[in-house]
Design a protein around this motif. Structure first.
Motif, PDB file in Angstrom:
ATOM      1  N   ALA A  63       6.981  39.640   3.927  1.00  0.00           N
ATOM      2  CA  ALA A  63       5.854  39.257   3.060  1.00  0.00           C
ATOM      3  C   ALA A  63       5.672  37.747   2.995  1.00  0.00           C
ATOM      4  N   GLN A  64       6.738  37.008   3.070  1.00  0.00           N
ATOM      5  CA  GLN A  64       6.649  35.557   2.938  1.00  0.00           C
ATOM      6  C   GLN A  64       5.757  34.940   4.011  1.00  0.00           C
ATOM      7  N   LYS A  65       5.753  35.526   5.207  1.00  0.00           N
ATOM      8  CA  LYS A  65       4.898  35.016   6.288  1.00  0.00           C
ATOM      9  C   LYS A  65       3.418  35.242   5.995  1.00  0.00           C
ATOM     10  N   TRP A  66       3.105  36.212   5.128  1.00  0.00           N
ATOM     11  CA  TRP A  66       1.712  36.586   4.859  1.00  0.00           C
ATOM     12  C   TRP A  66       1.226  36.153   3.487  1.00  0.00           C
ATOM     13  N   ALA A  67       2.087  35.588   2.693  1.00  0.00           N
ATOM     14  CA  ALA A  67       1.716  35.211   1.320  1.00  0.00           C
ATOM     15  C   ALA A  67       0.575  34.193   1.296  1.00  0.00           C
ATOM     16  N   GLU A  68       0.622  33.204   2.161  1.00  0.00           N
ATOM     17  CA  GLU A  68      -0.427  32.180   2.167  1.00  0.00           C
ATOM     18  C   GLU A  68      -1.766  32.749   2.629  1.00  0.00           C
ATOM     19  N   GLN A  69      -1.747  33.652   3.619  1.00  0.00           N
ATOM     20  CA  GLN A  69      -2.996  34.279   4.055  1.00  0.00           C
ATOM     21  C   GLN A  69      -3.607  35.100   2.922  1.00  0.00           C
ATOM     22  N   ASN A  70      -2.767  35.796   2.156  1.00  0.00           N
ATOM     23  CA  ASN A  70      -3.280  36.574   1.034  1.00  0.00           C
ATOM     24  C   ASN A  70      -3.953  35.654   0.022  1.00  0.00           C
ATOM     25  N   ARG A  71      -3.320  34.547  -0.295  1.00  0.00           N
ATOM     26  CA  ARG A  71      -3.913  33.603  -1.245  1.00  0.00           C
ATOM     27  C   ARG A  71      -5.222  33.033  -0.699  1.00  0.00           C
ATOM     28  N   GLU A  72      -5.189  32.562   0.530  1.00  0.00           N
ATOM     29  CA  GLU A  72      -6.366  31.924   1.130  1.00  0.00           C
ATOM     30  C   GLU A  72      -7.563  32.873   1.214  1.00  0.00           C
ATOM     31  N   TYR A  73      -7.341  34.061   1.760  1.00  0.00           N
ATOM     32  CA  TYR A  73      -8.472  34.965   1.966  1.00  0.00           C
ATOM     33  C   TYR A  73      -8.936  35.627   0.674  1.00  0.00           C
ATOM     34  N   SER A  74      -8.071  35.757  -0.307  1.00  0.00           N
ATOM     35  CA  SER A  74      -8.516  36.332  -1.583  1.00  0.00           C
ATOM     36  C   SER A  74      -9.485  35.393  -2.298  1.00  0.00           C
ATOM     37  N   GLU A  75      -9.482  34.140  -1.911  1.00  0.00           N
ATOM     38  CA  GLU A  75     -10.424  33.171  -2.481  1.00  0.00           C
ATOM     39  C   GLU A  75     -11.748  33.147  -1.706  1.00  0.00           C
ATOM     40  N   LYS A  76     -11.770  33.735  -0.502  1.00  0.00           N
ATOM     41  CA  LYS A  76     -12.959  33.691   0.358  1.00  0.00           C
ATOM     42  C   LYS A  76     -13.651  35.040   0.495  1.00  0.00           C
ATOM     43  N   TRP A  77     -12.889  36.112   0.392  1.00  0.00           N
ATOM     44  CA  TRP A  77     -13.417  37.446   0.627  1.00  0.00           C
ATOM     45  C   TRP A  77     -13.854  38.104  -0.674  1.00  0.00           C
ATOM     46  N   PRO A  78     -14.751  39.100  -0.596  1.00  0.00           N
ATOM     47  CA  PRO A  78     -15.214  39.792  -1.808  1.00  0.00           C
ATOM     48  C   PRO A  78     -14.160  40.750  -2.365  1.00  0.00           C
ATOM     49  N   ASN A  79     -14.202  40.924  -3.658  1.00  0.00           N
ATOM     50  CA  ASN A  79     -13.322  41.849  -4.363  1.00  0.00           C
ATOM     51  C   ASN A  79     -13.703  43.285  -3.998  1.00  0.00           C
ATOM     52  N   ILE A  80     -12.700  44.128  -3.872  1.00  0.00           N
ATOM     53  CA  ILE A  80     -12.928  45.547  -3.630  1.00  0.00           C
ATOM     54  C   ILE A  80     -12.177  46.325  -4.709  1.00  0.00           C
ATOM     55  N   THR A  81     -12.879  47.230  -5.381  1.00  0.00           N
ATOM     56  CA  THR A  81     -12.290  47.929  -6.522  1.00  0.00           C
ATOM     57  C   THR A  81     -12.312  49.449  -6.388  1.00  0.00           C
ATOM     58  N   ARG A  82     -12.841  49.930  -5.280  1.00  0.00           N
ATOM     59  CA  ARG A  82     -12.877  51.384  -5.108  1.00  0.00           C
ATOM     60  C   ARG A  82     -12.524  51.749  -3.673  1.00  0.00           C
ATOM     61  N   GLN A  83     -12.042  52.951  -3.514  1.00  0.00           N
ATOM     62  CA  GLN A  83     -11.617  53.423  -2.205  1.00  0.00           C
ATOM     63  C   GLN A  83     -12.807  53.653  -1.289  1.00  0.00           C
ATOM     64  N   LYS A  84     -12.623  53.274  -0.033  1.00  0.00           N
ATOM     65  CA  LYS A  84     -13.610  53.493   1.025  1.00  0.00           C
ATOM     66  C   LYS A  84     -12.898  54.177   2.188  1.00  0.00           C
ATOM     67  N   ASP A  85     -13.664  54.619   3.152  1.00  0.00           N
ATOM     68  CA  ASP A  85     -13.065  55.170   4.366  1.00  0.00           C
ATOM     69  C   ASP A  85     -12.359  54.044   5.125  1.00  0.00           C
TER      70      ASP A  85
END
Length: 111
Positions: A63-85
């Motif tokens: 997880a440590q290798k991906w922690a920064e990508q999660n932070r970075e992209y969560s600031e750029k990408w739209p929120n998703i709150t429901r299940q999709k295919d």
């Protein structure tokens, strides 16, 4: 501590985890989801729901290798709150390693 989405999600993008998240901390890219570490409450309900086994506590090495990508992209990408295919060929990609280079920076559609 927070949870992190790793490269196992790339090219799969199952959203089972989104459906159970009590704080809606997932964000959607074109071919991957990420978790906003500032919003995650460390409840852990998402981890066992992921068919691709892509979610880990940030204390684990993978997880440590991906922690920064999660932070970075969560600031750029739209929120998703429901299940999709999932993506159409998700089952073909689910257990394949080495997908990091396939990460698309393009935002998903969100809700």
């Amino acid at each position: 501590m927070t949870y992190v989405v790793t490269e196992n999600c790339i090219k799969c993008k199952y959203t089972d985890c989104v459906e159970v998240c009590p704080v809606d901390c997932f964000y959607e890219g074109e071919n991957m989801l990420v978790i906003n570490p500032d919003e995650c409450i460390d409840c852990g309900v998402c981890e066992p729901e992921c068919p691709a086994e892509a979610i880990f506590p940030d204390s684990e090495d993978i997880a440590q290798k991906w922690a920064e990508q999660n932070r970075e992209y969560s600031e750029k990408w739209p929120n998703i709150t429901r299940q999709k295919d999932p993506l159409p060929d998700a089952d073909e990609w689910k257990d394949k390693p080495g997908k990091a280079e396939m990460l698309s920076e393009t935002p998903g559609s969100g809700d």
